[in-house]
Scaffold this motif. Structure first.
Motif, PDB file in Angstrom:
ATOM      1  N   HIS A 141     -28.943 -22.226 -24.906  1.00  0.00           N
ATOM      2  CA  HIS A 141     -29.958 -21.518 -25.967  1.00  0.00           C
ATOM      3  C   HIS A 141     -29.778 -20.272 -25.916  1.00  0.00           C
ATOM      4  O   HIS A 141     -30.620 -19.485 -26.807  1.00  0.00           O
ATOM      5  N   ASN A 142     -28.981 -19.405 -25.252  1.00  0.00           N
ATOM      6  CA  ASN A 142     -29.075 -18.056 -25.141  1.00  0.00           C
ATOM      7  C   ASN A 142     -28.698 -17.546 -26.554  1.00  0.00           C
ATOM      8  O   ASN A 142     -29.090 -16.572 -26.938  1.00  0.00           O
ATOM      9  N   GLY A 143     -27.923 -18.227 -27.273  1.00  0.00           N
ATOM     10  CA  GLY A 143     -27.473 -17.708 -28.721  1.00  0.00           C
ATOM     11  C   GLY A 143     -28.482 -17.609 -29.649  1.00  0.00           C
ATOM     12  O   GLY A 143     -28.689 -16.618 -30.268  1.00  0.00           O
ATOM     13  N   TRP A 144     -29.251 -18.574 -29.803  1.00  0.00           N
ATOM     14  CA  TRP A 144     -30.445 -18.530 -30.580  1.00  0.00           C
ATOM     15  C   TRP A 144     -31.491 -17.704 -30.132  1.00  0.00           C
ATOM     16  O   TRP A 144     -32.254 -16.608 -31.005  1.00  0.00           O
ATOM     17  N   LEU A 145     -31.852 -17.534 -28.839  1.00  0.00           N
ATOM     18  CA  LEU A 145     -32.662 -16.359 -28.267  1.00  0.00           C
ATOM     19  C   LEU A 145     -32.040 -14.911 -28.562  1.00  0.00           C
ATOM     20  O   LEU A 145     -32.929 -14.177 -28.838  1.00  0.00           O
ATOM     21  N   ALA A 146     -30.768 -14.711 -28.375  1.00  0.00           N
ATOM     22  CA  ALA A 146     -30.357 -13.248 -28.690  1.00  0.00           C
ATOM     23  C   ALA A 146     -30.461 -13.174 -30.198  1.00  0.00           C
ATOM     24  O   ALA A 146     -30.857 -11.825 -30.294  1.00  0.00           O
TER      25      ALA A 146
END
Length: 264
Positions: A235-240
């Motif tokens: 989920h880090n991509g969307w959070l970034a």
């Protein structure tokens, strides 16, 4: 001449102005650039053997594994430190009176800030390239990254640069002098130190883990790490992306509000 044409022309002029200033006064950029380079060399060659143990890879033979882990975080730290120069540059313009002169000229009002932002993003990209070249020179290699992943990695670095630059511009506009602007912008370089740049979040003390996990730099670093090294992004991509868009919008609204405020 249409309003859009005027805006593009004046923004291009302001961009050239800021790039000329950066070329004539390189000491600030070099000082900010030396910090991530020195941290890269320090953590690889002094602490690399010890820090690699925190990755679960063992001892000194795995220093290269820690180098691979470290570089994405150092690249984000490079962006954070470079944008401090934007806060200083904007504050210098405000305190030396050039902005007051620009207000009396027939130029597009927003072009002054756009010139600063575009100039800062270009400087961030060049700084990342230089630090990346140092990393490659000491042994860093991306692992089986595809052309699409490289494009996404470059896009992420540019998006982070844009977001942090708008925040830095707001800090510069809100500061009473250059020294205050430099101090106010220091969190942009300190926050990467409190992220997953140097050690995994799971290896941190439980009380500190939420601080490192729920801040803007950790998702961006983990996303860049996944794109360059093939690790899981989750989920880090969307959070970034969400963090970058939110910070860009916040910085833009804050900066334009301060800039458009009538001088007292």
């Amino acid at each position: 001449m249409s309003a859009l044409t005027l805006a593009v022309r004046d923004s291009n002029t302001m961009l050239r102005r800021n790039l000329l200033h950066a070329r004539r006064y390189p000491s600030l950029t070099l000082n900010l650039l030396l910090t991530p380079v020195m941290l890269l060399l320090l953590f690889v060659y002094i602490f690399g053997d010890v820090m690699s143990a925190g990755l679960g890879t063992g001892g000194g033979a795995d220093r290269s594994a820690y180098l691979a882990y470290l570089v994405p975080g150092i690249l984000m730290l490079t962006i954070g430190s470079t944008t401090i120069g934007s806060a200083v540059s904007v504050s210098t313009d405000m305190t030396e009176g050039i902005i007051a002169r620009f207000r009396t000229m027939a130029i597009h009002r927003g072009s002054v800030l756009i010139g600063h932002v575009l100039g800062s993003v270009l400087q961030c990209v060049m700084s990342v390239v230089l630090v990346g070249a140092v990393a490659v020179a000491i042994g860093f290699r991306a692992v089986d990254s595809t052309a699409l992943e490289w494009i996404l990695a470059v896009g992420l670095l540019a998006l982070v640069s844009l977001a942090l630059t708008w925040i830095a511009v707001g800090m510069g506009l809100s500061s009473p002098n250059v020294e205050a602007a430099s101090n106010n912008a220091m969190p942009l370089m300190i926050l990467p130190l409190l992220s997953s740049a140097f050690v995994p979040v799971d290896a941190m003390p439980g009380w500190f883990r939420p601080i490192a996990e729920y801040q803007p730099f950790t998702p961006a670093i983990e996303t860049l790490r996944g794109l360059l090294l093939g690790t899981g992004i989750g989920h880090n991509g969307w959070l970034a992306v969400a963090w970058c868009l939110a910070l860009t919008a916040l910085g833009y609204l804050w900066s334009t509000s301060l800039f458009n405020r009538d001088p007292k």
